[in-house]
Design a protein around this motif. Structure first.
Motif, PDB file in Angstrom:
ATOM      1  N   UNK A   1       0.767  -0.935   0.192  1.00 34.91           N
ATOM      2  CA  UNK A   1      -0.071  -0.532   0.130  1.00 34.91           C
ATOM      3  C   UNK A   1       0.905   1.350  -0.078  1.00 34.91           C
TER       4      UNK A   1
ATOM      5  N   UNK B   1      -5.406   5.938   5.808  1.00 40.81           N
ATOM      6  CA  UNK B   1      -6.688   5.736   5.564  1.00 40.81           C
ATOM      7  C   UNK B   1      -6.935   4.697   6.638  1.00 40.81           C
ATOM      8  N   UNK B   2      -6.253   3.791   5.678  1.00 39.26           N
ATOM      9  CA  UNK B   2      -6.853   2.502   6.638  1.00 39.26           C
ATOM     10  C   UNK B   2      -6.689   2.413   7.945  1.00 39.26           C
TER      11      UNK B   2
ATOM     12  N   UNK C   1      -2.437   5.836   1.528  1.00 37.99           N
ATOM     13  CA  UNK C   1      -3.742   4.316   1.220  1.00 37.99           C
ATOM     14  C   UNK C   1      -3.706   3.888   3.115  1.00 37.99           C
ATOM     15  N   UNK C   2      -2.380   3.089   3.305  1.00 34.19           N
ATOM     16  CA  UNK C   2      -2.455   2.871   4.556  1.00 34.19           C
ATOM     17  C   UNK C   2      -2.381   3.607   6.050  1.00 34.19           C
TER      18      UNK C   2
END
Lengths: 286, 179, 781
Positions: free
Chosen positions: B88, B95-96, B92-93
């Motif tokens: 990722x 956001x997770x 992206x990471x």
């Protein structure tokens, strides 16, 4: 939201662009596309052909030439906002460019496209007016220059000659020691200026203002130079009262209009408030 | 009027695609309908919401306001090419990790905007992050966790240095069509 | 294994959504797919004289064009599914495409089906419609006036319904020292989930089966209604709504457009897709709120509130949308006494037709309207009697020992500690200190203010018996099926239909917690009528209290069955077995145990099951709650008003919410953040505005101001946990609390900041100009 159909061509030189415009009534220039494409998607603009000039390298860049700052028409808002020459010599322009649209729009939108589009709520026109912008324009008759004075004829209407291409915009650098700024009251939805003010001034050691420029965008059908404000300041000693009194004339030179978000009366008031704020920034220390 | 189709070649997520398209085809429709890259979404008509944001030659742009023909010869990175589950991208990471999304519809555009933002300004303040998100609309999250997600990514990218530069050429061949 | 209930487990939904692999409706691609576009009325009110579609039909790529006349008798009308009793409600026919008259800008007039999106759009411009423009009315009070344009023959005076509730009695307020009267405007709002509405329909003429992908909050309700409209038996109609990009109420209703897509696919025998653009969303997707509320509050000088009354006129738009009539009545009137011990209350509500887009539920739906007027009135009352608004609240809040508490409308609040939440929020905000600073700031010429809201919300809709009593044409229970596979992995089928709320994660936590298995081993299936037996969907903050409870019960049933098998395996009586740490253990001899995994495998092998026990291992529950559940809390906001421009700056925002037991604090906090922003959106920026001709002036994101990241500071949030006593999880709803609480909190804060000017009310949204005018008006007065 889908534009109606059109033909498309990419040109490599400004001359080709002019010829394409001449040969195709109904053709429009495409640079960043951030003014034109949204209108086309709404089908408020239905050009039959787009002439894409974005690949013409020599239309990009910023350079100093004598007492003017020359900006290639295809220079993006982001390039202008981050350009060292601009930030040093004309901070108001960098500030205004950094307030256009949003991050994505600034990556794509260009100064030439912005000023050719002539949205009355756009940020750059205030700066262009304040610093005596001159457009270098290539048209069917060859190169010519178009001054900013009298350029904005109405919302989205300019004095640009037919079938011509802006190649560069140049702004006159103010005398050394001048401070300049751009302040803005953005519309909460569109981000466009409800009122935007470009101001520049120089104060002599004795406290007398010997150079001043104020221009307003967003408040009316066309952006304007706030001549009455300038007249009230030039040659005067800086003081709180002077600034307040001068700012009271902020709307005198404009044809102010209202909308759902801000009525004419409120916009007039905002003109004064924002002109005053801009003036305090450029006149705050002697 | 009938407009002739034009051939465009665009490098998307590291892979070259050549297609004959109508000049009026929007880049976002090119990505979604021609290439089947449906991770990029459309949320408005007026270049306001940013759901369609992709990287065009490394810069965040709204693909609903770019014609496919304008992207001829350009490099495009979409959410599918930013990073995959095994690798990722830090945004992206973030956001997770930080619950930066709820319904997820605006998310690809917000992530691409944030990736573009961090490429231009690797150490943003909270205020700069919020200002940088001016061109996106999220109706679910209230933005607070998006801000946290971007902060997480900035921190992570700082640690990793140049290694985690936008994986523009990330080899995501699985999501696309043929070349 | 450590329990996962109450833990901030990262979301299961996210991996697909952050990599672009979600599947929203517009992402669906099918071979031979056609595209629909809908021609919409440009007039608010007009007779259709003639429609000429011939040119459009000749356009290359166009497959079909349908008008209202073409579909007459071939598909049903669009129903209204909430009929408040004793309200004289009338439901004039709502045709999917206007037959002879259009009643709002955006009313569907014709539908084009073409080979691609671009062609469908082009063909709209080729349809010629001759209109006879009629006078329009956009304001509900104007619509009730004599001589106003009439929308429907069935509704004289444009009144759709008149509903009244309450126990108000003039003799009860004889002791009142003060009566506060105030009129409030609840402006119209546009839901604007980021995913536009969309539908894909795929019909198989050979089997008669129809599959529809829909942007839906309640696919089973859509199946039920569309089955009737399209004439497709329910068992042949499948609705899929797995990834839905937000709803906020706007994806509850059954719309003409989605039905038309189904009709076209069935008629043409090819799959059809339609996706609205944002401008269509503004015109043709239901709006929210839009009331006038005339309110009276009766109180005593000591701060006691004796009674509250409201007369509301609600703008229903041109037709009654699916759930619309329930919003300004049941979901509003029954809760206007809020969290306070107000013995007498009354709501008198008119629902009115106008030439505007139909309204329906919008996040909070009725409860924000009630909370807004109540909280505004409490502040006005406090001001009138010279008491701090917090004191007035403290005095009137229902006390913890009074639960269950019956409000004057007959609702029973299940549990609460209202003073606890208030106290906690005041501490977090440093309220007393802020009041001191406020004095200093005022002396320095700064306008700072604070607003405090104490609220209670009806959520967890609700018992079905009550649904029937209040005219909701459906049940309000929820289904769950929990299936343990032979390998021990678990699939859960839920009738809830999350679209951003994160229940793939929180529901998995419920099951993993009870089965003592890793949360990764649980998969939640939702949003597909072919896989889930039945469901009533996600709205009214009901998913966790009702859908989650159903899952808890179904899980218990699985454990019960497994226990029987385990006892048999352990050769002891069932009563001697307990389930701990994933093991079935003999009480008193914990070393004698079998694991859930072993039991599961035996359940499937079925070589040696106890007598009367069937093979396999799954449990099902249809859970109907015994009551609503009532979330509550306190929100506090501090603002500063720019004296020169009227701009409002939010300095701090504090929220203490009590939604019972919190399953996943990270997700619950996210719901609060989003709710706060949406509610502040109403307070400060959002508002749909029609001109006199019925044109929507705020029809794009260029003029309708959506909240953006840079409008806000970092919020300070906390939870208090007072379990609900009547559901197995002890949970309440959290999806709407932020929206309900934040609107009055911010408006009261602004009015507090302006209290030196004596400003009583400013109409929402509190745009800078309105605030500036209020200051200016007060100065001039």
């Amino acid at each position: 939201m889908i534009p109606s159909a059109f033909a498309y061509e990419r040109v490599q030189t400004v001359e080709q662009a002019v010829r394409a415009l001449q040969a195709n009534p109904g053709a429009k220039l495409l640079a960043g596309g951030h003014s034109l494409i949204p209108l086309m998607k709404m089908r408020l603009a239905t050009p039959t052909r787009l002439v894409d000039i974005s690949g013409i390298r020599e239309l990009r860049g910023v350079w100093k030439k004598d007492d003017r700052l020359v900006i290639g028409a295809l220079t993006t808002h982001r390039e202008i906002a981050t350009d060292r020459v601009v930030r040093t010599h004309l901070p108001a322009l960098a500030e205004a460019a950094s307030r256009v649209g949003d991050l994505q729009v600034r990556n794509r939108g260009t100064i030439g496209g912005n000023l050719a589009h002539a949205d009355p709520s756009s940020d750059l026109p205030a700066v262009a007016l304040a610093f005596d912008a001159v457009f270098d324009v290539l048209g069917p008759e060859g190169m010519q220059t178009v001054p900013i004075d009298g350029y904005f004829l109405g919302p989205l209407v300019t004095a640009l000659p037919e079938n011509s291409v802006i190649t560069a915009v140049s702004l006159k650098l103010p005398p050394s020691g001048t401070r300049s700024t751009y302040v803005k009251y953005p519309h909460p939805a569109s981000g466009y200026a409800v009122v935007g003010v470009a101001a520049a001034a120089r104060v002599e050691p004795d406290g007398v203002i010997d150079f001043v420029r104020v221009a307003v965008t967003g408040a009316g059908d066309v952006p304007y130079r706030a001549q009455a404000v300038e007249d009230a300041l030039l040659g005067q000693h800086v003081s709180d009262d002077l600034i307040r009194e001068a700012a009271a004339h902020a709307a005198d030179d404009g044809s102010i209009s209202g909308d759902l978000f801000a009525s004419e009366a409120y916009r007039r008031h905002l003109c004064s408030v924002y002109v005053e704020r801009a003036l305090r920034k450029v006149l705050s220390r002697g | 009027m009938e407009a002739t189709r034009m051939t465009v070649t665009v490098r998307v997520n590291g892979r070259e695609y050549t297609r004959a398209v109508e000049p009026r085809l929007l880049l976002v429709h090119f990505l979604r309908d021609e290439l089947g890259l449906t991770g990029t979404h459309i949320g408005c008509d007026t270049s306001q919401c940013g759901a369609c944001t992709v990287l065009l030659n490394g810069e965040a742009v709204k693909s609903c306001t770019v014609l496919a023909v304008q992207a001829d010869g350009a490099e495009v990175t979409t959410i599918e090419g930013l990073g995959d589950l095994s690798h990722l991208h830090p945004v992206q990471e973030g956001f997770w990790e930080k619950h930066g999304l709820q319904c997820g519809f605006c998310t690809p555009g917000v992530i691409m905007t944030a990736a573009g933002m961090l490429a231009q300004n690797p150490n943003p303040t909270e205020e700069e992050i919020r200002e940088g998100l001016e061109g996106v609309i999220c109706r679910c999250t209230g933005y607070q966790n998006i801000v946290r997600a971007v902060q997480y990514a900035a921190e992570k990218m700082k640690g990793a240095g140049a290694e985690t530069e936008v994986a523009a050429a990330g080899a995501d061949a699985s999501a696309g069509g043929d070349a | 294994m450590a329990t996962v209930f109450g833990k901030a487990v990262k979301r299961r939904e996210d991996p697909r959504l952050i990599t672009g692999h979600g599947q929203y409706t517009d992402d669906v691609r099918l071979p031979g797919l056609l595209y629909a576009a809908i021609l919409r009325s440009p007039h608010a009110h007009a007779r259709i004289r003639k429609i000429d579609t011939s040119q459009a039909l000749r356009h290359p790529g166009v497959v079909a064009v349908f008008t209202g006349q073409d579909i007459q008798g071939k598909m049903g009308t669009i129903p209204t599914a909430w009929l408040p009793p004793d309200s004289g409600i009338v439901t004039p026919p709502h045709h999917a495409l206007a037959v002879d008259r259009v009643r709002y800008v955006g009313d569907g007039v014709a539908m084009v089906i073409a080979e691609d999106r671009y062609t469908a759009r082009d063909a709209l411009d080729l349809i010629q419609v001759e209109y006879e423009v009629l006078p329009a009315v956009v304001d509900q009070e104007a619509a009730m006036q004599e001589g106003a344009p009439q929308l429907h023959d069935e509704a004289p005076g444009n009144v759709a319904f008149h509903w009244k509730v309450g126990n108000f009695d003039p003799s009860a307020v004889q002791d009142a020292d003060v009566v506060i009267r105030q009129r409030f405007r609840q402006q119209r709002l546009v839901p604007n989930p980021m995913e536009p509405r969309s539908a894909v329909a795929d019909y198989n003429p050979a089997t008669g089966e129809m599959t529809m992908w829909l942007t839906s909050q309640n696919p089973h309700i859509h199946r039920f209604l569309l089955s009737g409209i399209l004439g497709i038996p329910e068992h042949k109609l499948r609705i899929i709504a797995t990834d839905v990009g937000g709803g906020f109420g706007s994806k509850i209703p059954c719309y003409p457009d989605e039905a038309l897509v189904g009709f076209a696919a069935k008629t043409l025998g090819r799959p059809v897709k339609w996706t609205e653009d944002r401008r269509e969303h503004f015109m043709a997707t239901t709006h929210g709120r839009d009331h006038y509320d005339d309110v009276e509050l009766y109180g005593k000088k000591d701060g006691t509130i004796l009674a509250i009354r409201v007369r509301a006129t609600a703008n229903m738009g041109a037709y009654l949308s699916t759930a619309a009539p329930g919003v300004p009545t049941i979901l509003f009137g029954l809760i206007i006494s809020g969290p306070y011990q107000i013995p007498y209350a009354e709501a008198d509500v008119y629902g009115v037709f106008t030439n505007t887009t139909p309204t329906d539920a919008y996040r909070g739906a009725g409860r924000p309207e009630a909370t807004y007027l109540l909280e505004r009135m409490v502040d006005l009352f406090a001001r009138e009697i010279g008491m701090d608004p917090v004191e007035v609240r403290r005095k009137n809040l229902v006390r913890a020992e009074q639960f269950p508490y019956n409000n004057p409308m007959g609702l029973t609040y299940d549990s609460g500690d209202y003073h606890g939440a208030l106290h906690k929020a005041l501490e977090m905000a440093g309220y007393a200190e802020f009041r001191r600073q406020q004095e200093e700031a005022r002396r320095a010429g700064r306008l700072v203010g604070v607003g405090v809201t104490t609220y209670v919300e009806i959520c967890g809709l609700g018992p079905s018996q009550v649904a029937g009593a209040v005219g909701f044409q459906g049940g309000l229970w929820e289904s769950a099926q929990v299936r343990i596979h032979p390998t021990g992995k678990v699939t859960v089928f839920t009738g809830s239909s999350p679209h951003g709320q994160g229940e793939e994660t929180t529901f998995a936590q419920i099951v993993a917690d009870r089965l003592h298995i890793p949360v990764e081993d649980v998969e939640i299936v939702h949003g597909d009528t072919a896989r889930i037996s039945m469901g009533w969907g996600t709205y009214g903050s009901r998913s966790t209290p009702v859908g989650g409870s159903a899952i808890a019960l179904a899980t218990e049933r699985v454990i019960e069955k497994a226990k029987k098998i385990a006892a048999h395996m352990l050769e002891v009586g069932e009563a001697d077995v307990e389930f701990e740490e994933g093991q079935f253990r003999v009480k008193g001899a914990p070393s004698r145990q079998v694991s859930l995994g072993d039991v599961t495998l035996q359940a499937y092998l079925a070589w040696n099951l106890p007598p009367g026990v069937e093979p396999a291992l799954e449990g099902q529950a249809f859970y109907d709650p015994s009551n609503f559940t009532y979330s509550f809390g306190t929100h506090i906001c501090q603002v500063e008003v720019d004296r020169d421009t009227g701009e409002v700056k939010i300095l701090r925002y504090i929220a203490v919410d009590d939604c019972g037991r919190v399953i996943n604090p990270m997700i619950a906090e996210g719901q609060v953040h989003g709710g706060i922003v949406q509610g502040i959106g109403q307070a400060l920026w959002e508002g749909a505005h029609y001109d006199e001709q019925g044109q929507l002036v705020t029809g794009t994101f260029m003029d309708y101001a959506m909240p953006r990241a840079h409008f806000f500071p970092t919020f300070e949030t906390a939870f208090q946990e007072t379990p609900s006593p009547h559901n197995p999880l002890g949970v309440k709803g959290i999806g709407e609390t932020g929206t309900i609480a934040s609107t009055p909190t911010v408006v009261n804060a602004v009015l507090d900041a302006l209290s030196p000017y004596g400003v009583r009310d400013i109409e929402m949204p509190l745009t800078p100009e309105r605030v500036w005018r209020a200051m200016k008006g007060a100065q001039e007065a």
